[in-house]
Scaffold this motif. Sequence first.
Motif, PDB file in Angstrom:
ATOM      1  N   GLY A 253       0.772  -1.233   0.000  1.00  0.00           N
ATOM      2  CA  GLY A 253       0.000   0.000   0.000  1.00  0.00           C
ATOM      3  C   GLY A 253       0.800   1.278   0.000  1.00  0.00           C
ATOM      4  N   SER A 254       2.139   1.202   0.028  1.00  0.00           N
ATOM      5  CA  SER A 254       2.940   2.417   0.157  1.00  0.00           C
ATOM      6  C   SER A 254       3.068   3.186  -1.151  1.00  0.00           C
ATOM      7  N   ALA A 255       2.790   2.545  -2.286  1.00  0.00           N
ATOM      8  CA  ALA A 255       2.948   3.214  -3.579  1.00  0.00           C
ATOM      9  C   ALA A 255       2.033   4.432  -3.694  1.00  0.00           C
ATOM     10  N   GLY A 256       0.751   4.242  -3.375  1.00  0.00           N
ATOM     11  CA  GLY A 256      -0.181   5.360  -3.470  1.00  0.00           C
ATOM     12  C   GLY A 256       0.145   6.472  -2.499  1.00  0.00           C
ATOM     13  N   ILE A 257       0.538   6.115  -1.272  1.00  0.00           N
ATOM     14  CA  ILE A 257       0.905   7.128  -0.284  1.00  0.00           C
ATOM     15  C   ILE A 257       2.117   7.912  -0.755  1.00  0.00           C
ATOM     16  N   LEU A 258       3.118   7.220  -1.303  1.00  0.00           N
ATOM     17  CA  LEU A 258       4.323   7.883  -1.807  1.00  0.00           C
ATOM     18  C   LEU A 258       3.990   8.875  -2.906  1.00  0.00           C
ATOM     19  N   VAL A 259       3.207   8.445  -3.889  1.00  0.00           N
ATOM     20  CA  VAL A 259       2.843   9.318  -5.011  1.00  0.00           C
ATOM     21  C   VAL A 259       2.086  10.545  -4.515  1.00  0.00           C
ATOM     22  N   CYS A 260       1.130  10.345  -3.609  1.00  0.00           N
ATOM     23  CA  CYS A 260       0.323  11.464  -3.113  1.00  0.00           C
ATOM     24  C   CYS A 260       1.156  12.461  -2.318  1.00  0.00           C
ATOM     25  N   VAL A 261       2.062  11.967  -1.468  1.00  0.00           N
ATOM     26  CA  VAL A 261       2.871  12.869  -0.643  1.00  0.00           C
ATOM     27  C   VAL A 261       3.804  13.707  -1.510  1.00  0.00           C
ATOM     28  N   LEU A 262       4.523  13.067  -2.428  1.00  0.00           N
ATOM     29  CA  LEU A 262       5.463  13.816  -3.265  1.00  0.00           C
ATOM     30  C   LEU A 262       4.730  14.775  -4.193  1.00  0.00           C
TER      31      LEU A 262
ATOM     32  N   VAL B 160      -4.255  -2.000  -4.887  1.00  0.00           N
ATOM     33  CA  VAL B 160      -4.793  -3.109  -5.689  1.00  0.00           C
ATOM     34  C   VAL B 160      -3.713  -3.680  -6.606  1.00  0.00           C
ATOM     35  N   THR B 161      -2.913  -2.814  -7.195  1.00  0.00           N
ATOM     36  CA  THR B 161      -1.884  -3.277  -8.133  1.00  0.00           C
ATOM     37  C   THR B 161      -0.846  -4.147  -7.447  1.00  0.00           C
ATOM     38  N   VAL B 162      -0.353  -3.729  -6.285  1.00  0.00           N
ATOM     39  CA  VAL B 162       0.680  -4.522  -5.618  1.00  0.00           C
ATOM     40  C   VAL B 162       0.109  -5.846  -5.108  1.00  0.00           C
ATOM     41  N   LEU B 163      -1.140  -5.851  -4.684  1.00  0.00           N
ATOM     42  CA  LEU B 163      -1.756  -7.107  -4.241  1.00  0.00           C
ATOM     43  C   LEU B 163      -1.903  -8.082  -5.411  1.00  0.00           C
ATOM     44  N   LEU B 164      -2.342  -7.584  -6.565  1.00  0.00           N
ATOM     45  CA  LEU B 164      -2.490  -8.437  -7.739  1.00  0.00           C
ATOM     46  C   LEU B 164      -1.133  -8.920  -8.248  1.00  0.00           C
ATOM     47  N   ALA B 165      -0.162  -8.000  -8.300  1.00  0.00           N
ATOM     48  CA  ALA B 165       1.150  -8.343  -8.856  1.00  0.00           C
ATOM     49  C   ALA B 165       1.902  -9.330  -7.981  1.00  0.00           C
ATOM     50  N   ASP B 166       1.837  -9.145  -6.658  1.00  0.00           N
ATOM     51  CA  ASP B 166       2.636  -9.979  -5.751  1.00  0.00           C
ATOM     52  C   ASP B 166       1.932 -11.255  -5.317  1.00  0.00           C
ATOM     53  N   TRP B 167       0.612 -11.219  -5.214  1.00  0.00           N
ATOM     54  CA  TRP B 167      -0.093 -12.342  -4.602  1.00  0.00           C
ATOM     55  C   TRP B 167      -0.985 -13.128  -5.550  1.00  0.00           C
TER      56      TRP B 167
ATOM     57  N   GLY C 286       8.846  -7.353 -10.269  1.00  0.00           N
ATOM     58  CA  GLY C 286       8.787  -5.895 -10.228  1.00  0.00           C
ATOM     59  C   GLY C 286       7.432  -5.356  -9.855  1.00  0.00           C
ATOM     60  N   GLY C 287       6.694  -6.093  -9.017  1.00  0.00           N
ATOM     61  CA  GLY C 287       5.340  -5.675  -8.666  1.00  0.00           C
ATOM     62  C   GLY C 287       5.287  -4.336  -7.954  1.00  0.00           C
ATOM     63  N   PHE C 288       6.291  -4.050  -7.118  1.00  0.00           N
ATOM     64  CA  PHE C 288       6.253  -2.789  -6.389  1.00  0.00           C
ATOM     65  C   PHE C 288       6.431  -1.598  -7.326  1.00  0.00           C
ATOM     66  N   MET C 289       7.392  -1.680  -8.257  1.00  0.00           N
ATOM     67  CA  MET C 289       7.585  -0.591  -9.215  1.00  0.00           C
ATOM     68  C   MET C 289       6.351  -0.419 -10.089  1.00  0.00           C
ATOM     69  N   LEU C 290       5.734  -1.541 -10.439  1.00  0.00           N
ATOM     70  CA  LEU C 290       4.506  -1.471 -11.230  1.00  0.00           C
ATOM     71  C   LEU C 290       3.405  -0.744 -10.466  1.00  0.00           C
ATOM     72  N   SER C 291       3.321  -0.991  -9.148  1.00  0.00           N
ATOM     73  CA  SER C 291       2.285  -0.326  -8.346  1.00  0.00           C
ATOM     74  C   SER C 291       2.540   1.176  -8.245  1.00  0.00           C
ATOM     75  N   ILE C 292       3.808   1.587  -8.170  1.00  0.00           N
ATOM     76  CA  ILE C 292       4.118   3.026  -8.154  1.00  0.00           C
ATOM     77  C   ILE C 292       3.715   3.668  -9.473  1.00  0.00           C
ATOM     78  N   ALA C 293       4.083   3.001 -10.582  1.00  0.00           N
ATOM     79  CA  ALA C 293       3.725   3.536 -11.894  1.00  0.00           C
ATOM     80  C   ALA C 293       2.213   3.636 -12.051  1.00  0.00           C
ATOM     81  N   ALA C 294       1.497   2.604 -11.614  1.00  0.00           N
ATOM     82  CA  ALA C 294       0.037   2.609 -11.737  1.00  0.00           C
ATOM     83  C   ALA C 294      -0.582   3.713 -10.882  1.00  0.00           C
TER      84      ALA C 294
END
Length: 452
Positions: free
Chosen positions: A385-394, A416-423, A429-437
Amino acid sequence: MLIAALAAYVALQIGISWWAARRTASDTDYLIAGRRLGVFAVGLSVFATWFGGETVLGSTATIAEEGLAGARAEPFGYALTLLFMALLIAGQFRKRGYMTLADFFRDRFGRRAEFVAALVAIPTSLLWAAAQLLAMASLLAVVTGLPVALMLVAATALVIIYTLLGGLLGDVITDMLQGSILLIGLIVLLVVMVATLGGPSAAIASIDPERLRLVGPGESWIERIDVWMIPVLGSLVAQEPIARFLGAKSAKTARNGGLLAAGIYLGVGLLPLAFGLIAPALQISHGDGDLFLPTLARELLPTALFVIFAGALFSAVLSTVDSALLAVSALATENLYRRVRTQSGERERLIAARTITALAGLTALTIALSGESIYGLVEIASSFGSAGILVCVLAGLYLRLGGEFAALAALVTGLVTVLLADWVFVIPGGFMLSIAAAAVAYAATALIARTR
């Protein structure tokens, strides 16, 4: 002797927390130490919070088994995280007078974004706390000879009591003591290990050059980037260190304290790295997985020195796990409970914060009993869940683009993206994909809203 020494150490920690509890009259005192922290207190406390069980126990065992490629984020990746945190976030958050990370979302994006951000951030801190509880239980199991599961329950009870009393003020004060003991204990073990191998030259010569590779066998370039980005970006907006920055006397103090923490972390973090590289050359029995380092130290060190080392490990874990529980308490109290109980006073919120701390400890215990390793739990915590928080803060700090719906879209899409990609699909590269999404969702929603 060892059990008595640890009992005395625990009694001292609880005594300090009790002293701090008598100076805690409100939720502000409990959660951000009344904004009284100086540069040294911020720096050492952030370091102690960041330098947890996964650094000393988890990464050492992984490096011993797989070489540097197994845990390359320690200490370099997480030191970079603290550096970026100090430069990009610490001063910005402190000068706005926030109480939690989610307060920024309310200020910049609105109350619904605040609520969702808190719900997304809380599981991360619970996973982090579970990893530290597992590290503490592993240490106590080696010391006492009792099962890890039993020690996990005992460790949880200890941490809940310790955290309930002192809050952040007690945590920061004990961090200074714990940081000193930690450094002494790590240096003692390194000196003994090097001496056992015949000196520095022999210790360096004993390292297999293949173990110095930073790339794992068959690893794709996407996986390499993802391994670095999870610690560097995944923890950039964590509530645990942010609470220390918010407790600083000023924005400048918060920034300088963060820079100090990054420097200390990099220097001290090289010691567990050295343990993992030279330990395989020692002809001494050791434990498997998370029990590797404490078992090795018990076999290698005289009892008196092992007392110091066990205290050092205990310090590293205790200073991190209570910070994670306080992070959950802060987010749940200030950004959830306070929004429901709008007329609540400081005393009521203090009681709520302490109650939530206890519930968070029990939840972390349940997660720790799931069977995951320390390092595995930390990796999940850093990406969940940190991808969305990171994007919003920056974006919220440095761009004018985007409002409430952009933030909500980024938070939900990243999770949702990191859960789908990793699980579900197990995509590299699921985490980078979640940041991009999350970034695409934020930008697209913001542009659509601006056009309308």
